[in-house]
Design an enzyme around this catalytic site. Sequence first.
Site, PDB file in Angstrom:
ATOM      1  N   THR A  27       0.834  -1.212   0.000  1.00 39.14           N
ATOM      2  CA  THR A  27       0.000   0.000   0.000  1.00 39.14           C
ATOM      3  C   THR A  27       0.866   1.258   0.000  1.00 39.14           C
ATOM      4  O   THR A  27       1.922   1.275   0.634  1.00 39.14           O
ATOM      5  CB  THR A  27      -0.883   0.004   1.276  1.00 39.14           C
ATOM      6  N   SER A  29       1.858   5.364  -2.030  1.00 41.41           N
ATOM      7  CA  SER A  29       2.010   6.055  -3.306  1.00 41.41           C
ATOM      8  C   SER A  29       3.046   5.359  -4.209  1.00 41.41           C
ATOM      9  O   SER A  29       2.905   5.365  -5.432  1.00 41.41           O
ATOM     10  CB  SER A  29       2.412   7.513  -3.060  1.00 41.41           C
ATOM     11  N   ALA A  83       8.079   1.653   2.080  1.00 37.54           N
ATOM     12  CA  ALA A  83       8.443   1.826   3.495  1.00 37.54           C
ATOM     13  C   ALA A  83       8.500   3.321   3.788  1.00 37.54           C
ATOM     14  O   ALA A  83       8.653   4.139   2.874  1.00 37.54           O
ATOM     15  CB  ALA A  83       9.789   1.190   3.785  1.00 37.54           C
ATOM     16  N   GLY A  95       3.730   1.758   7.744  1.00 37.40           N
ATOM     17  CA  GLY A  95       2.416   2.035   8.310  1.00 37.40           C
ATOM     18  C   GLY A  95       1.998   3.487   8.191  1.00 37.40           C
ATOM     19  O   GLY A  95       0.964   3.889   8.729  1.00 37.40           O
ATOM     20  N   GLY A  97       0.702   4.761   5.798  1.00 40.31           N
ATOM     21  CA  GLY A  97      -0.613   4.748   5.155  1.00 40.31           C
ATOM     22  C   GLY A  97      -1.661   4.025   5.995  1.00 40.31           C
ATOM     23  O   GLY A  97      -2.811   3.876   5.572  1.00 40.31           O
ATOM     24  N   GLU A 103      -0.055  -5.587   6.289  1.00 40.16           N
ATOM     25  CA  GLU A 103       1.318  -5.575   5.746  1.00 40.16           C
ATOM     26  C   GLU A 103       2.209  -6.540   6.535  1.00 40.16           C
ATOM     27  O   GLU A 103       3.018  -7.260   5.968  1.00 40.16           O
ATOM     28  CB  GLU A 103       1.899  -4.160   5.785  1.00 40.16           C
TER      29      GLU A 103
HETATM   30  C1  5RP Z   1       1.500   1.986   4.200  1.00 38.93           C
HETATM   31  C2  5RP Z   1       2.972   1.844   4.176  1.00 38.93           C
HETATM   32  C3  5RP Z   1       3.678   2.418   3.007  1.00 38.93           C
HETATM   33  O1  5RP Z   1       4.447   1.431   2.414  1.00 38.93           O
HETATM   34  C4  5RP Z   1       4.559   3.530   3.456  1.00 38.93           C
HETATM   35  O2  5RP Z   1       3.776   4.460   4.192  1.00 38.93           O
HETATM   36  C5  5RP Z   1       5.233   4.245   2.281  1.00 38.93           C
HETATM   37  O3  5RP Z   1       4.271   4.905   1.540  1.00 38.93           O
HETATM   38  P1  5RP Z   1       4.628   5.822   0.287  1.00 38.93           P
HETATM   39  O4  5RP Z   1       5.064   4.903  -0.795  1.00 38.93           O
HETATM   40  O5  5RP Z   1       3.344   6.552  -0.018  1.00 38.93           O
HETATM   41  O6  5RP Z   1       5.710   6.771   0.731  1.00 38.93           O
HETATM   42  O7  5RP Z   1       3.588   1.288   5.043  1.00 38.93           O
HETATM   43  O8  5RP Z   1       0.938   1.540   5.404  1.00 38.93           O
END
Ligand code: 5RP
Length: 219
Positions: A27, A29, A83, A95, A97, A103
């Site tokens: 999950t 971007s 991450a 986390g 997101g 996860e």
């Molecule tokens: C979601 C996550 C994502 O992998 C983490 O927040 C990175 O997100 P992004 O790719 O938007 O920077 O752990 O729970």
Amino acid sequence: MKDQLKLTAAQGVLQFLEPYIELGVGTGSTVDIFIEILAQSGLTLSKIFTTSQRSARKLKLHGFDVLNLSEIKKPLPFYVDGADEIDSSLCMIKGGGGALTLEKIVAETSKTFICIADESKHVKKIGKFPVPIEVIKEAIKPVCWTIENELGGLPVIRKNFVSDHGHNIIDIHNLSFDEPKVMEEKLNSIPGIITNGIFANRKADTLLVGTPSGLKIFK
Ligand code: 5RP
């Protein structure tokens, strides 16, 4: 620029995948960009699992058949996720997101965890990014007390956010990261915390970092 680096990292995954492979998709971007690449790749995947409603929606929009996570069987050959921070030993904080619980389950189930990130996430020592925890409602106050008084952390309840499971997320600032595995275990032992966002006991196996000079691979 950051999106370009995320794209570089996400494109790097294709060299690891084969047709008809089973895949876990995380999950965020960076993963959103990976899903676009997966859709354009023409790869036929035998089974796809994902860690959030957000990613499930996006995968379905691209015509992928997303299976219910309850059907997952160990070992899942590949899990691809982002991450918030990752160090050189591939320990992570995840986390951001809010999808940390699924996860962690998919990470634990997978044989190879490929982390994709732009270079800002690759740090010497994790711990600057606050550690998300998913907490049942009744436990919020005692959990915050324990974090403040026994771990020296500063808990901040995430505003206007509930997880896919209907729980609150608390972001913990100022935790000590001298021993990430120990901190992960300490958080695991506090009643009422469903999951914490330290991925040190089950860390990534491969890290693909997008940099301005191209893809860097760490194992
Ligand atoms: C979601 C996550 C994502 O992998 C983490 O927040 C990175 O997100 P992004 O790719 O938007 O920077 O752990 O729970």
